[in-house]
Write a protein that holds these residues in place. Structure first.
Motif, PDB file in Angstrom:
ATOM      1  N   GLU A 133     -11.062 -35.534  38.324  1.00 55.73           N
ATOM      2  CA  GLU A 133     -10.992 -36.431  39.599  1.00 55.73           C
ATOM      3  C   GLU A 133     -12.005 -36.531  40.567  1.00 55.73           C
ATOM      4  OE1 GLU A 133      -6.930 -35.333  40.989  1.00 55.73           O
ATOM      5  OE2 GLU A 133      -6.040 -35.911  39.187  1.00 55.73           O
ATOM      6  N   ALA A 134     -12.645 -35.251  40.715  1.00 54.32           N
ATOM      7  CA  ALA A 134     -13.935 -35.282  41.623  1.00 54.32           C
ATOM      8  C   ALA A 134     -14.984 -36.139  41.261  1.00 54.32           C
ATOM      9  CB  ALA A 134     -14.377 -33.851  41.872  1.00 54.32           C
ATOM     10  N   GLU A 135     -15.036 -36.272  39.968  1.00 51.72           N
ATOM     11  CA  GLU A 135     -16.031 -37.245  39.070  1.00 51.72           C
ATOM     12  C   GLU A 135     -15.240 -38.598  38.968  1.00 51.72           C
ATOM     13  OE1 GLU A 135     -19.092 -36.642  38.846  1.00 51.72           O
ATOM     14  OE2 GLU A 135     -18.883 -34.397  39.702  1.00 51.72           O
ATOM     15  N   HIS A 136     -14.367 -39.012  39.466  1.00 46.48           N
ATOM     16  CA  HIS A 136     -13.409 -40.279  39.608  1.00 46.48           C
ATOM     17  C   HIS A 136     -13.185 -40.558  38.090  1.00 46.48           C
ATOM     18  CE1 HIS A 136     -15.093 -40.911  43.505  1.00 46.48           C
ATOM     19  NE2 HIS A 136     -16.579 -40.786  42.937  1.00 46.48           N
ATOM     20  N   GLY A 137     -12.847 -39.550  37.575  1.00 42.13           N
ATOM     21  CA  GLY A 137     -12.343 -39.517  36.127  1.00 42.13           C
ATOM     22  C   GLY A 137     -10.637 -39.261  36.025  1.00 42.13           C
ATOM     23  N   GLN A 138     -10.064 -39.267  34.756  1.00 43.70           N
ATOM     24  CA  GLN A 138      -8.726 -38.817  34.466  1.00 43.70           C
ATOM     25  C   GLN A 138      -8.728 -38.079  33.421  1.00 43.70           C
ATOM     26  OE1 GLN A 138      -6.879 -42.556  33.668  1.00 43.70           O
ATOM     27  NE2 GLN A 138      -6.714 -43.330  35.717  1.00 43.70           N
ATOM     28  N   LEU A 139      -7.670 -36.945  33.710  1.00 45.83           N
ATOM     29  CA  LEU A 139      -7.497 -36.003  32.603  1.00 45.83           C
ATOM     30  C   LEU A 139      -6.039 -36.021  32.142  1.00 45.83           C
ATOM     31  CD1 LEU A 139      -8.664 -33.260  31.279  1.00 45.83           C
ATOM     32  CD2 LEU A 139      -7.493 -31.988  33.150  1.00 45.83           C
ATOM     33  N   SER A 140      -5.660 -35.931  30.899  1.00 48.81           N
ATOM     34  CA  SER A 140      -4.539 -36.000  30.273  1.00 48.81           C
ATOM     35  C   SER A 140      -4.325 -34.960  29.262  1.00 48.81           C
ATOM     36  CB  SER A 140      -4.105 -37.311  29.639  1.00 48.81           C
ATOM     37  OG  SER A 140      -5.100 -37.460  28.444  1.00 48.81           O
ATOM     38  N   LEU A 141      -3.226 -34.428  28.877  1.00 45.40           N
ATOM     39  CA  LEU A 141      -2.741 -33.147  28.014  1.00 45.40           C
ATOM     40  C   LEU A 141      -1.766 -33.693  27.184  1.00 45.40           C
ATOM     41  CD1 LEU A 141      -3.547 -30.311  27.430  1.00 45.40           C
ATOM     42  CD2 LEU A 141      -1.899 -29.673  29.184  1.00 45.40           C
ATOM     43  N   ARG A 142      -1.730 -33.560  25.957  1.00 50.10           N
ATOM     44  CA  ARG A 142      -0.479 -33.626  25.020  1.00 50.10           C
ATOM     45  C   ARG A 142      -0.397 -32.401  24.130  1.00 50.10           C
ATOM     46  NH1 ARG A 142      -3.581 -38.155  23.760  1.00 50.10           N
ATOM     47  NH2 ARG A 142      -3.645 -37.494  21.639  1.00 50.10           N
ATOM     48  N   SER A 143       0.673 -31.951  24.131  1.00 49.40           N
ATOM     49  CA  SER A 143       1.167 -30.711  23.361  1.00 49.40           C
ATOM     50  C   SER A 143       2.437 -30.481  23.191  1.00 49.40           C
ATOM     51  CB  SER A 143       0.807 -29.450  24.298  1.00 49.40           C
ATOM     52  OG  SER A 143       0.975 -28.342  23.442  1.00 49.40           O
ATOM     53  N   GLU A 144       3.041 -29.983  22.075  1.00 46.66           N
ATOM     54  CA  GLU A 144       4.440 -29.378  21.766  1.00 46.66           C
ATOM     55  C   GLU A 144       4.481 -28.486  21.015  1.00 46.66           C
ATOM     56  OE1 GLU A 144       7.171 -31.016  22.360  1.00 46.66           O
ATOM     57  OE2 GLU A 144       6.249 -32.830  23.305  1.00 46.66           O
ATOM     58  N   PRO A 145       5.219 -27.719  21.287  1.00 43.59           N
ATOM     59  CA  PRO A 145       5.465 -26.373  20.464  1.00 43.59           C
ATOM     60  C   PRO A 145       5.419 -26.574  19.037  1.00 43.59           C
ATOM     61  CG  PRO A 145       7.183 -26.412  22.210  1.00 43.59           C
ATOM     62  CD  PRO A 145       6.700 -27.664  21.837  1.00 43.59           C
ATOM     63  N   GLY A 146       4.095 -25.928  18.343  1.00 45.25           N
ATOM     64  CA  GLY A 146       4.010 -25.953  16.918  1.00 45.25           C
ATOM     65  C   GLY A 146       3.272 -27.158  16.356  1.00 45.25           C
ATOM     66  N   GLN A 147       2.810 -28.147  17.463  1.00 41.95           N
ATOM     67  CA  GLN A 147       2.049 -29.453  17.070  1.00 41.95           C
ATOM     68  C   GLN A 147       0.692 -29.306  17.520  1.00 41.95           C
ATOM     69  OE1 GLN A 147       3.522 -31.683  15.002  1.00 41.95           O
ATOM     70  NE2 GLN A 147       5.280 -30.220  14.900  1.00 41.95           N
ATOM     71  N   GLY A 148       0.302 -28.268  18.243  1.00 42.10           N
ATOM     72  CA  GLY A 148      -0.901 -28.258  18.559  1.00 42.10           C
ATOM     73  C   GLY A 148      -1.278 -28.711  19.839  1.00 42.10           C
ATOM     74  N   THR A 149      -2.448 -28.930  20.498  1.00 42.13           N
ATOM     75  CA  THR A 149      -2.792 -29.225  21.793  1.00 42.13           C
ATOM     76  C   THR A 149      -4.074 -30.136  21.819  1.00 42.13           C
ATOM     77  OG1 THR A 149      -1.882 -27.446  22.849  1.00 42.13           O
ATOM     78  CG2 THR A 149      -3.269 -28.645  24.394  1.00 42.13           C
ATOM     79  N   THR A 150      -3.836 -31.421  22.648  1.00 43.27           N
ATOM     80  CA  THR A 150      -4.981 -32.386  22.829  1.00 43.27           C
ATOM     81  C   THR A 150      -5.317 -32.629  24.317  1.00 43.27           C
ATOM     82  OG1 THR A 150      -4.489 -33.342  20.670  1.00 43.27           O
ATOM     83  CG2 THR A 150      -5.687 -34.705  22.214  1.00 43.27           C
ATOM     84  N   LEU A 151      -6.430 -32.325  24.507  1.00 36.86           N
ATOM     85  CA  LEU A 151      -6.953 -32.511  26.015  1.00 36.86           C
ATOM     86  C   LEU A 151      -7.957 -33.457  26.082  1.00 36.86           C
ATOM     87  CD1 LEU A 151      -6.966 -31.104  28.805  1.00 36.86           C
ATOM     88  CD2 LEU A 151      -8.853 -29.748  28.128  1.00 36.86           C
ATOM     89  N   SER A 152      -7.697 -34.627  26.969  1.00 39.08           N
ATOM     90  CA  SER A 152      -8.515 -35.709  26.738  1.00 39.08           C
ATOM     91  C   SER A 152      -8.898 -35.929  28.227  1.00 39.08           C
ATOM     92  CB  SER A 152      -7.768 -37.092  26.159  1.00 39.08           C
ATOM     93  OG  SER A 152      -7.464 -36.602  24.863  1.00 39.08           O
ATOM     94  N   ALA A 153     -10.053 -36.460  28.616  1.00 39.73           N
ATOM     95  CA  ALA A 153     -10.724 -36.740  29.626  1.00 39.73           C
ATOM     96  C   ALA A 153     -11.658 -38.100  29.742  1.00 39.73           C
ATOM     97  CB  ALA A 153     -11.902 -35.496  30.168  1.00 39.73           C
ATOM     98  N   ARG A 154     -11.381 -39.164  30.733  1.00 40.26           N
ATOM     99  CA  ARG A 154     -11.963 -40.268  30.763  1.00 40.26           C
ATOM    100  C   ARG A 154     -12.890 -40.110  31.947  1.00 40.26           C
ATOM    101  NH1 ARG A 154      -9.421 -43.958  27.329  1.00 40.26           N
ATOM    102  NH2 ARG A 154     -10.264 -45.576  28.713  1.00 40.26           N
ATOM    103  N   LEU A 155     -14.237 -40.404  31.834  1.00 41.83           N
ATOM    104  CA  LEU A 155     -15.171 -40.595  32.831  1.00 41.83           C
ATOM    105  C   LEU A 155     -16.039 -41.644  32.933  1.00 41.83           C
ATOM    106  CD1 LEU A 155     -16.527 -36.644  32.731  1.00 41.83           C
ATOM    107  CD2 LEU A 155     -15.230 -37.677  34.423  1.00 41.83           C
ATOM    108  N   PRO A 156     -16.173 -42.399  33.967  1.00 40.75           N
ATOM    109  CA  PRO A 156     -17.192 -43.534  34.014  1.00 40.75           C
ATOM    110  C   PRO A 156     -18.462 -43.346  33.697  1.00 40.75           C
ATOM    111  CG  PRO A 156     -16.689 -42.669  36.316  1.00 40.75           C
ATOM    112  CD  PRO A 156     -16.069 -41.756  35.320  1.00 40.75           C
TER     113      PRO A 156
END
Length: 441
Positions: free
Chosen positions: A385-408
């Motif tokens: 957010e300090a770089e004017h971006g957005q961070l999102s996290l998706r995860s479910e037990p047993g389904q792995g994890t996905t970390l995504s960031a969007r930066l200008p």
């Protein structure tokens, strides 16, 4: 009983029934005398029963009402009816005794006419009295309705007054409510402004802290490279110079010398790894994507396969470091917690933003039950957010994890003029290579 409950009867119908039944009885008697057929006596027999029942009903109704005069008239009417039916029985008895002619002459003589007139008189008098009572009741009902109308009109006026007061009070309450809402909205706007200001301050503070930490890491990396690196390199060169003499004079000490060289090599490798963790030289010298390639390759060599898909993106220098730290922190978390068998790291442009994604097939976790003591995700979010971006996290037990960031994305910039730093790093690497070759000899 044939006529229903006394409480539900009316006086006039009962009186008319008495008169009609008496007339039916008299007509039946005459029909019997004229024809001699017994079926004409059916109205006579039914009338006697119905009239007795009607008289008892009338007496009971007048008794309930407390009408003594009408009860006396009903008694007189009952006596006249008894006399009338006695005459009718006498005539029928004559006809049954074989004297029909005498019976007819008795009827034609007009016997019982006065009694019938008396019965009609009493019935008419009772009906007239009942009519007067009903008219009086109607007058009372009219008066009651008039009073009711006056009451309703008064209640309507009062209701209108109450409604007017209610509407006036409602308008006042609405005005006060709007005023309170305006005050609350102003207070909410003020608080939102303060929250935005404090958020901006916290974001700036987070950026400052991250910058200070990175500067401190860079300073430590330089100190380790310049001072510790020089000490280790000097020690390695001294051991290289002593090795031939010790091999000739004291061959028993050669295992110790070889072990010392291995320790120095391990120290130099540890120093390089610490320096790279503190401040990746490949990021400063080669750029973001090569630095990520090296980072992912080292992680794959140590732990699990990493599949990469990198496309050229242009970010601010501070954003390059943020992306590198994001991927580095994600890989560290995967190594500690995910128990994954493979990892996918993606960097690609998408419109006017760069999308950075780190995905694993590990055990995942419940986002709603994240341990409050884990600050890594919070730190990543603040840096993005300090770089004017957005961070999102998706995860479910047993389904792995996905970390995504969007930066200008940033406009394409000129190559960074860091040739001197690259040259110094190259000189240090050449010196280290020379020392290693000397030891190897």
């Amino acid at each position: 009983r044939r006529f229903g409950s006394p409480r539900k009867r009316l006086f006039a119908p009962e009186l008319m029934r008495v008169l009609r039944r008496t007339t039916d009885a008299e007509s039946g008697q005459r029909g019997y005398l004229l024809t001699g057929r017994s079926e004409y006596l059916a109205p006579y027999r039914d009338a006697s029963v119905d009239i007795a029942d009607a008289l008892r009903t009338l007496d009971d109704l007048y008794r309930r009402r407390g009408d003594t005069a009408s009860r006396e008239r009903v008694k007189i009417l009952s006596a006249d009816l008894a006399t009338k039916f006695s005459e009718l029985r006498e005539v029928i008895a004559m006809a049954d005794a074989g004297r029909p002619q005498t019976a007819r002459e008795l009827v034609l003589s007009g016997i019982g006419r006065d009694r019938m007139d008396s019965i009609r008189l009493h019935v008419d008098a009772l009906i007239a009295a009942e009519t007067r009572r009903i008219e009086g009741g109607l007058i009372n009902v009219t008066d009651t309705l008039l009073l009711s109308r006056v009451g309703i009109a008064a209640m309507t006026v009062i209701s209108l007054l109450v409604l007017g007061m209610f509407l006036r009070q409602g308008r006042q309450l609405n005005a006060e409510r709007r005023e309170q809402q305006a005050l609350m909205q102003a207070e909410r706007d003020r608080l939102e402004g303060e929250v935005l200001a404090r958020t901006a301050e916290l974001t700036e503070l987070a950026r400052h802290l991250e910058t200070a930490r990175e500067d401190e890491r860079a300073r430590l990396a330089r100190d380790l490279h310049d001072e510790l690196g020089a000490l280790l390199t000097t020690a390695k060169l001294d051991v290289a110079r002593m090795r031939p003499k010790l091999q000739q004079a004291l061959p028993d000490l050669m295992p110790r010398v070889v072990h010392l060289i291995e320790v120095l090599n391990a120290g130099i490798a540890l120093k390089r790894r610490i320096i790279e963790d503190l401040r990746p030289s490949t990021l400063d010298n080669l750029g973001l994507l090569p630095a990520l390639e090296v980072l992912c390759s080292e992680f794959a060599d140590r732990l699990v396969p990493v599949h990469t898909h990198f496309e050229p993106v242009t970010l601010a220098p501070s954003a390059d470091l943020t992306v590198f730290r994001l991927v580095q922190e994600s890989l560290n978390n995967i190594a500690k917690h995910a128990q994954a068998s493979e990892v996918h790291v993606t960097v690609a442009p998408q419109g006017d933003v760069a999308v950075i994604s780190v995905q694993d097939n590990g055990r995942g976790f419940n986002l709603r039950q994240t341990d409050a003591g884990r600050h890594g995700l919070v730190g990543m979010r603040y840096r993005i957010e300090a770089e004017h971006g957005q961070l999102s996290l998706r995860s479910e037990p047993g389904q792995g994890t996905t970390l995504s960031a969007r930066l200008p994305l940033q406009p394409a910039r000129q190559p960074r003029g860091e040739a001197l730093a690259a040259e110094a790093e190259a000189d240090a690497s050449a010196a280290a290579s020379t020392a290693a070759s000397g030891l190897g000899a």
